[in-house]
Design a protein around this motif. Structure first.
Motif, PDB file in Angstrom:
ATOM      1  N   ASP A  73       9.586  -8.246  -1.170  1.00  0.00           N
ATOM      2  CA  ASP A  73       8.316  -8.665  -1.292  1.00  0.00           C
ATOM      3  C   ASP A  73       7.534  -8.011  -0.372  1.00  0.00           C
ATOM      4  N   GLN A  74       7.953  -8.122   0.995  1.00  0.00           N
ATOM      5  CA  GLN A  74       7.107  -7.241   1.992  1.00  0.00           C
ATOM      6  C   GLN A  74       7.212  -5.799   2.041  1.00  0.00           C
ATOM      7  N   GLN A  75       8.280  -5.377   1.528  1.00  0.00           N
ATOM      8  CA  GLN A  75       8.365  -4.024   1.423  1.00  0.00           C
ATOM      9  C   GLN A  75       7.364  -3.384   0.286  1.00  0.00           C
ATOM     10  N   VAL A  76       7.274  -3.984  -0.776  1.00  0.00           N
ATOM     11  CA  VAL A  76       6.139  -3.903  -1.826  1.00  0.00           C
ATOM     12  C   VAL A  76       4.871  -3.817  -1.268  1.00  0.00           C
ATOM     13  N   THR A  77       4.577  -5.009  -0.378  1.00  0.00           N
ATOM     14  CA  THR A  77       3.367  -5.235   0.010  1.00  0.00           C
ATOM     15  C   THR A  77       3.090  -3.954   1.206  1.00  0.00           C
ATOM     16  N   ASP A  78       3.857  -3.623   1.921  1.00  0.00           N
ATOM     17  CA  ASP A  78       3.567  -2.566   2.852  1.00  0.00           C
ATOM     18  C   ASP A  78       3.435  -1.020   1.898  1.00  0.00           C
ATOM     19  N   LEU A  79       4.208  -1.245   0.887  1.00  0.00           N
ATOM     20  CA  LEU A  79       4.038   0.247   0.121  1.00  0.00           C
ATOM     21  C   LEU A  79       2.590   0.281  -0.729  1.00  0.00           C
ATOM     22  N   GLN A  80       2.243  -0.948  -1.067  1.00  0.00           N
ATOM     23  CA  GLN A  80       1.071  -0.815  -1.727  1.00  0.00           C
ATOM     24  C   GLN A  80      -0.317  -0.779  -0.799  1.00  0.00           C
ATOM     25  N   ARG A  81       0.124  -1.239   0.350  1.00  0.00           N
ATOM     26  CA  ARG A  81      -1.028  -0.989   1.423  1.00  0.00           C
ATOM     27  C   ARG A  81      -1.170   0.413   1.835  1.00  0.00           C
ATOM     28  N   GLN A  82      -0.059   1.032   2.162  1.00  0.00           N
ATOM     29  CA  GLN A  82      -0.196   2.495   2.152  1.00  0.00           C
ATOM     30  C   GLN A  82      -0.724   3.435   0.972  1.00  0.00           C
ATOM     31  N   LEU A  83      -0.278   2.829  -0.081  1.00  0.00           N
ATOM     32  CA  LEU A  83      -1.072   3.373  -1.326  1.00  0.00           C
ATOM     33  C   LEU A  83      -2.416   3.325  -1.170  1.00  0.00           C
ATOM     34  N   ASP A  84      -2.931   2.223  -0.964  1.00  0.00           N
ATOM     35  CA  ASP A  84      -4.416   2.175  -1.111  1.00  0.00           C
ATOM     36  C   ASP A  84      -5.053   3.116   0.125  1.00  0.00           C
ATOM     37  N   GLU A  85      -4.442   3.004   1.256  1.00  0.00           N
ATOM     38  CA  GLU A  85      -4.779   3.782   2.157  1.00  0.00           C
ATOM     39  C   GLU A  85      -4.958   5.131   2.055  1.00  0.00           C
TER      40      GLU A  85
END
Length: 102
Positions: A73-85
């Motif tokens: 879940d933490q990895q998915v959240t980090d990847l989603q944040r990077q994608l948004d940026e």
């Protein structure tokens, strides 16, 4: 009398090289010889280093990870944040007028 190489000997050798290979090919040949010499030196040095007895046991180990592994879940959240940026960065660059090459 053999006094070694004289300056005019070197000039004759250079003229013969230019006549044989051409002026355009000589810099490329010199570069390739230089690269070959660099590789040769590195290989001979590594062979000399490998011949020496090892005084330190495995001094080049990778450092151990000190942080706890992230959950999925933490990895998915980090990847989603990077994608948004990344999307924000692309959106801001799309607002700028682009030059057309015609």
């Amino acid at each position: 009398m053999l006094n070694g190489l004289q300056p005019w000997h070197l000039i004759i050798v250079l003229v013969v090289l230019v006549l044989l290979f051409g002026a355009k090919r000589l810099p490329d040949a010199a570069r390739s010889i230089g690269k070959s010499m660099k590789i040769f030196k590195a290989e001979t040095k590594s062979m000399q280093d490998s011949d020496e007895p090892a005084t330190e046991p495995e001094a080049r180990q990778l450092p151990r990870a000190t942080a706890q592994p992230k959950t999925t879940d933490q990895q998915v959240t980090d990847l989603q944040r990077q994608l948004d940026e990344l999307k924000k960065q692309q959106g801001s660059s799309a607002d700028q007028p682009q030059k057309h090459v015609g």
